[in-house]
Design an enzyme around this catalytic site. Structure first.
Site, short mmCIF file in Angstrom:
data_model
loop_
_atom_site.label_atom_id
_atom_site.label_comp_id
_atom_site.label_asym_id
_atom_site.label_seq_id
_atom_site.Cartn_x
_atom_site.Cartn_y
_atom_site.Cartn_z
N SER A 1 -5.08 4.52 -6.16
CA SER A 1 -5.71 5.83 -6.02
C SER A 1 -4.95 6.66 -4.99
CB SER A 1 -7.15 5.69 -5.54
OG SER A 1 -7.88 4.91 -6.46
N ARG B 1 -11.76 1.88 3.23
CA ARG B 1 -10.31 1.93 3.10
C ARG B 1 -9.58 2.20 4.41
NH1 ARG B 1 -12.07 -0.28 -0.21
NH2 ARG B 1 -12.23 0.14 -2.43
N GLU C 1 -5.40 8.48 0.29
CA GLU C 1 -5.54 7.04 0.48
C GLU C 1 -4.12 6.45 0.57
OE1 GLU C 1 -8.55 5.02 -1.83
OE2 GLU C 1 -7.27 3.25 -2.03
#
Ligand SMILES: Cc1cc2nc3c(=O)[nH]c(=O)nc-3n(C[C@H](O)[C@H](O)[C@H](O)COP(=O)(O)OP(=O)(O)OC[C@H]3O[C@@H](n4cnc5c(N)ncnc54)[C@H](O)[C@@H]3O)c2cc1C
Length: 265
Positions: free
Chosen positions: A184, A142, A254
């Site tokens: 998320s 990510r 995130e």
């Protein structure tokens, strides 16, 4: 270049924010270095006072298929890429079916699902209008260190769009809430799940104002109506503090929080 007022309470996927001026980058514009680039705001929490923002205009929304390579503009949405792959029987883009974003945002976040991420498919990336080979970019779970604006990406392709894979990816989302969110909120820490930790510290379903940790999946920060930035921030800080206290684990966002102190590119 033109300035456009974007209301983040409408534009962002989490539906939190206020109208903010955003500089639109058009073809042949020199890309500023003193502004923060946004894509589709599917991974953003934008404060009423963010750093100066910019965005690629529709000049960067295109897909070309040439010699077994796909050449795609940075503002192209994941849904359009998915549909193109399906129509032309191109493999490996099935994971984009319910993964919202523009190509620039997908690359910057190295977006993916379980065993696949967008960098698996990339051949080369045009950053600030100069091509850089994938091998020269630092990327991982990510994140990708791009140091600039993704204006175009070249993908190596294979053929064979797999509808069963689409179903497999869809089934992985059955435990995700349908309320507005930014996906998320935290990255999963090594060998654990952020959702499990948030649940363990008693925050699943906990609400501040109209923002809440979802009672369906605790790692989703959801907007139940008229959620405000400050309420979202309170819940994020609460989760970080409690997980640190109980498990000595530092949860890492995130979701990207745009306040004045966000470093510019
Ligand atoms: C319901 C839902 C489900 C989701 N599921 C997933 C999932 O399964 N997997 C996953 O990985 N993510 C998921 N996400 C998060 C989100 O879809 C991804 O992070 C996506 O990549 C964000 O793209 P964006 O264009 O909206 O980028 P933004 O949210 O606008 O920006 C995200 C980051 O990308 C950078 N960026 C944007 N455009 C450019 C550009 N042209 N050049 C350089 N940097 C740029 C921004 O600076 C920022 O750092 C989900 C989100 C939602 C709302």
């Amino acid at each position: 270049m033109q300035i456009k007022s974007i209301n983040f309470a409408k534009f962002s996927s989490i539906k939190v924010g206020t109208p903010i001026d955003v500089l639109m980058i058009e073809r042949d514009d020199k890309i500023p270095t003193d502004r923060f680039i946004i894509g589709g705001a599917n991974n953003l929490l934008v404060s009423p006072n963010p750093p100066p923002l910019m965005m690629l205009s529709k000049d960067y929304d295109y897909i070309k298929l040439e010699d077994n390579r796909l050449i795609i503009g940075g503002a192209t949405k994941s849904g359009r890429i998915f549909s193109f792959a399906k129509k032309h029987n191109i493999a490996n883009f099935e994971f984009l079916s319910k993964l919202p974003g523009t190509l620039g945002g997908l690359v910057a976040m190295n977006a993916g699902l379980k065993d696949i991420e967008i960098f698996n498919l990339i051949y080369s990336i045009k950053i600030d209008n100069r091509y850089i080979s994938k091998d020269n970019i630092d990327y991982g779970y990510r994140y990708a260190k791009l140091n600039g604006v993704v204006t175009e990406v070249i993908f190596d392709i294979g053929y064979g769009f797999d509808i069963d894979e689409v179903e497999r990816f869809k089934s992985m989302r059955t435990n995700q809430p349908s309320n507005p969110s930014a996906g998320s909120a935290f990255k999963n820490p090594p060998n654990d799940y952020a959702g499990r930790l948030i649940e363990e510290v008693g925050l699943k379903g906990v609400r501040v104002g109209d923002m809440a940790w979802s009672d369906i999946h605790a790692n989703f920060l959801v907007n139940l109506g008229n959620g405000k930035f400050e309420d979202a921030k309170k819940l994020i800080n609460l989760a970080k503090d409690r997980v640190k206290d109980k498990f000595n684990i530092e949860l890492q966002e995130e979701i990207l929080i745009l306040e004045n102190r966000v470093p510019l590119l």
